[in-house]
Enzyme design. Structure first.
Site, PDB file in Angstrom:
ATOM      1  N   TYR A   9       0.832  -1.210   0.000  1.00 40.17           N
ATOM      2  CA  TYR A   9       0.000   0.000   0.000  1.00 40.17           C
ATOM      3  C   TYR A   9       0.870   1.265   0.000  1.00 40.17           C
ATOM      4  CZ  TYR A   9      -3.843   3.066   1.593  1.00 40.17           C
ATOM      5  OH  TYR A   9      -4.782   4.052   1.714  1.00 40.17           O
TER       6      TYR A   9
ATOM      7  N   ALA B 258       2.485   1.695  -3.375  1.00 43.59           N
ATOM      8  CA  ALA B 258       1.519   2.155  -4.388  1.00 43.59           C
ATOM      9  C   ALA B 258       1.187   3.630  -4.184  1.00 43.59           C
ATOM     10  CB  ALA B 258       0.246   1.312  -4.328  1.00 43.59           C
TER      11      ALA B 258
ATOM     12  N   ILE C  60      -9.014   7.771   8.581  1.00 45.60           N
ATOM     13  CA  ILE C  60     -10.363   8.276   8.292  1.00 45.60           C
ATOM     14  C   ILE C  60     -11.403   7.197   8.609  1.00 45.60           C
ATOM     15  CG2 ILE C  60     -11.861   9.255   6.498  1.00 45.60           C
ATOM     16  CD1 ILE C  60      -9.314  10.968   7.139  1.00 45.60           C
TER      17      ILE C  60
HETATM   18  P1  NAP Z   1     -13.538   1.897   0.865  1.00 42.63           P
HETATM   19  O1  NAP Z   1     -14.624   2.315   1.794  1.00 42.63           O
HETATM   20  O2  NAP Z   1     -12.998   0.506   0.940  1.00 42.63           O
HETATM   21  O3  NAP Z   1     -14.039   2.188  -0.636  1.00 42.63           O
HETATM   22  C1  NAP Z   1     -13.214   1.894  -1.714  1.00 42.63           C
HETATM   23  C2  NAP Z   1     -13.993   2.083  -3.002  1.00 42.63           C
HETATM   24  O4  NAP Z   1     -13.129   1.705  -4.108  1.00 42.63           O
HETATM   25  C3  NAP Z   1     -15.219   1.170  -3.081  1.00 42.63           C
HETATM   26  O5  NAP Z   1     -16.289   1.869  -3.673  1.00 42.63           O
HETATM   27  C4  NAP Z   1     -14.740   0.042  -3.973  1.00 42.63           C
HETATM   28  O6  NAP Z   1     -15.745  -0.579  -4.719  1.00 42.63           O
HETATM   29  C5  NAP Z   1     -13.826   0.790  -4.932  1.00 42.63           C
HETATM   30  N1  NAP Z   1     -12.893  -0.122  -5.591  1.00 42.63           N
HETATM   31  C6  NAP Z   1     -12.026  -0.991  -5.007  1.00 42.63           C
HETATM   32  N2  NAP Z   1     -11.347  -1.670  -5.955  1.00 42.63           N
HETATM   33  C7  NAP Z   1     -11.799  -1.214  -7.153  1.00 42.63           C
HETATM   34  C8  NAP Z   1     -11.488  -1.525  -8.493  1.00 42.63           C
HETATM   35  N3  NAP Z   1     -10.575  -2.459  -8.800  1.00 42.63           N
HETATM   36  N4  NAP Z   1     -12.136  -0.864  -9.486  1.00 42.63           N
HETATM   37  C9  NAP Z   1     -13.093   0.055  -9.206  1.00 42.63           C
HETATM   38  N5  NAP Z   1     -13.423   0.401  -7.944  1.00 42.63           N
HETATM   39  C10 NAP Z   1     -12.796  -0.229  -6.925  1.00 42.63           C
HETATM   40  O7  NAP Z   1     -12.250   2.824   0.980  1.00 42.63           O
HETATM   41  P2  NAP Z   1     -12.079   4.298   1.603  1.00 42.63           P
HETATM   42  O8  NAP Z   1     -11.596   4.122   2.992  1.00 42.63           O
HETATM   43  O9  NAP Z   1     -13.247   5.145   1.314  1.00 42.63           O
HETATM   44  O10 NAP Z   1     -10.821   4.793   0.766  1.00 42.63           O
HETATM   45  C11 NAP Z   1     -10.948   5.554  -0.432  1.00 42.63           C
HETATM   46  C12 NAP Z   1      -9.561   5.979  -0.882  1.00 42.63           C
HETATM   47  O11 NAP Z   1      -8.926   6.728   0.163  1.00 42.63           O
HETATM   48  C13 NAP Z   1      -8.632   4.801  -1.179  1.00 42.63           C
HETATM   49  O12 NAP Z   1      -7.799   5.125  -2.279  1.00 42.63           O
HETATM   50  C14 NAP Z   1      -7.813   4.680   0.078  1.00 42.63           C
HETATM   51  O13 NAP Z   1      -6.563   4.073  -0.134  1.00 42.63           O
HETATM   52  C15 NAP Z   1      -7.664   6.134   0.475  1.00 42.63           C
HETATM   53  N6  NAP Z   1      -7.357   6.347   1.893  1.00 42.63           N
HETATM   54  C16 NAP Z   1      -8.224   5.936   2.870  1.00 42.63           C
HETATM   55  C17 NAP Z   1      -7.879   6.137   4.212  1.00 42.63           C
HETATM   56  C18 NAP Z   1      -8.789   5.718   5.334  1.00 42.63           C
HETATM   57  O14 NAP Z   1      -8.377   5.832   6.503  1.00 42.63           O
HETATM   58  N7  NAP Z   1     -10.003   5.273   5.080  1.00 42.63           N
HETATM   59  C19 NAP Z   1      -6.667   6.738   4.529  1.00 42.63           C
HETATM   60  C20 NAP Z   1      -5.817   7.132   3.513  1.00 42.63           C
HETATM   61  C21 NAP Z   1      -6.174   6.938   2.185  1.00 42.63           C
HETATM   62  P3  NAP Z   1     -16.528  -1.885  -4.169  1.00 42.63           P
HETATM   63  O15 NAP Z   1     -17.487  -1.369  -3.170  1.00 42.63           O
HETATM   64  O16 NAP Z   1     -17.189  -2.431  -5.394  1.00 42.63           O
HETATM   65  O17 NAP Z   1     -15.474  -2.786  -3.599  1.00 42.63           O
END
Ligand code: NAP
Length: 246
Positions: free
Chosen positions: A154, A157, A187
């Site tokens: 991660y 990436a 988050i």
């Molecule tokens: P999340 O709730 O797991 O949501 C991820 C979203 O990405 C889901 O809608 C998922 O779709 C979609 N997705 C995953 N793989 C995919 C693919 N191959 N093609 C198309 N869509 C895909 O994640 P989140 O926490 O909201 O995170 C969103 C972004 O913020 C990510 O890039 C994550 O790395 C980044 N981020 C999050 C945090 C945190 O603390 N939450 C911190 C730093 C960065 P499905 O529902 O169909 O699986």
């Protein structure tokens, strides 16, 4: 850029992405969601966006599939006569210490979180150029800047996303396209629900502002970077982490 604002958001079905879609619609954008799960037919979410008098569509697909990405962009840009804003939000985690990390765990995260962002950026630039400019916002993470135990895939990436963002900013500035990254800290999303209370307490202990961030905290920064208010900002990485990184 045209008066009408049209956005394409990957991973917009839940978590941070869903909030970004709602905030973009609130700010007057028509939004296309590119996500793996099909929710368009029955979703209150889509109806809620449409009640703001904005168009909302979904294309089901995988960011790893460059052809599906290209087809989706062609179809939505064709229907809406262009695109202005791209948010590369889709991301996954497959955590494990490096010495136990399998090839699949490594490759899945690189493919979705880095190659997926490249696939969308590459395919999208011709449409933003056609629109006379636009904004790309890529979702990074503070762990791509500082590393994190158990997240070699991660962190690598997300560090790659930052390098990609800065390179693209240099390449497409001539087309009036800005490219920035948002680097969230910890988050509150589904990911957090899987963590132990100890792990949560340790993470909150690192955050100067003393709380977990919300999806709205991240969404506000993303929509700012998409907007004309950020028109002189490019190649930037905006941390949204309550001071966790420092
Ligand atoms: P999340 O709730 O797991 O949501 C991820 C979203 O990405 C889901 O809608 C998922 O779709 C979609 N997705 C995953 N793989 C995919 C693919 N191959 N093609 C198309 N869509 C895909 O994640 P989140 O926490 O909201 O995170 C969103 C972004 O913020 C990510 O890039 C994550 O790395 C980044 N981020 C999050 C945090 C945190 O603390 N939450 C911190 C730093 C960065 P499905 O529902 O169909 O699986």
């Amino acid at each position: 850029m045209s008066d009408r604002r049209r956005a394409f958001v990957t991973g917009g079905g839940r978590g941070i992405g869903r909030c970004i879609v709602q905030m973009l619609a609130r700010d007057g954008y028509d939004v296309c969601i590119f996500d793996q799960e099909d929710f368009s037919g029955s979703s209150d979410f889509v109806r809620q966006i449409e009640s703001l008098d904005r168009q909302c569509c979904q294309v089901v697909g995988d960011v790893r599939d460059a052809r599906a990405v290209g087809d989706a962009l062609e179809s939505v840009a064709g229907r809406w006569d262009g695109l202005d804003v791209i948010v590369n939000n889709a991301g996954i985690v497959r955590d494990q210490v490096s010495w136990k990390m399998t090839d699949d765990m490594w490759q899945d995260v690189i493919d979705v979180n880095l190659t997926g962002v490249f696939n969308v950026c590459r395919a999208t630039i011709p449409y933003l150029r056609q629109s006379g400019g636009g904004a790309i916002v890529n979702m990074a993470s503070i762990n791509g800047m500082r590393g994190k135990f158990g997240q070699a895939n991660y962190a690598a990436a997300k560090a790659g996303v930052i390098g990609l963002t800065k390179t693209l900013a240099k390449e497409v500035a001539r087309f009036n396209i800005t490219v920035n990254a948002v680097a969230p800290g910890f988050i509150e999303t589904d990911i957090v629900k899987t963590m132990s209370e100890d792990a949560k307490r340790d993470a909150v202990g690192e955050i100067l502002l003393g709380r977990i961030g919300t999806v709205e905290d991240v969404g506000e920064s993303v929509v700012f970077l998409c907007s004309d208010r950020a028109r002189f900002i490019t190649g930037e990485v905006l941390r949204v982490d309550g001071g966790q990184y420092i």
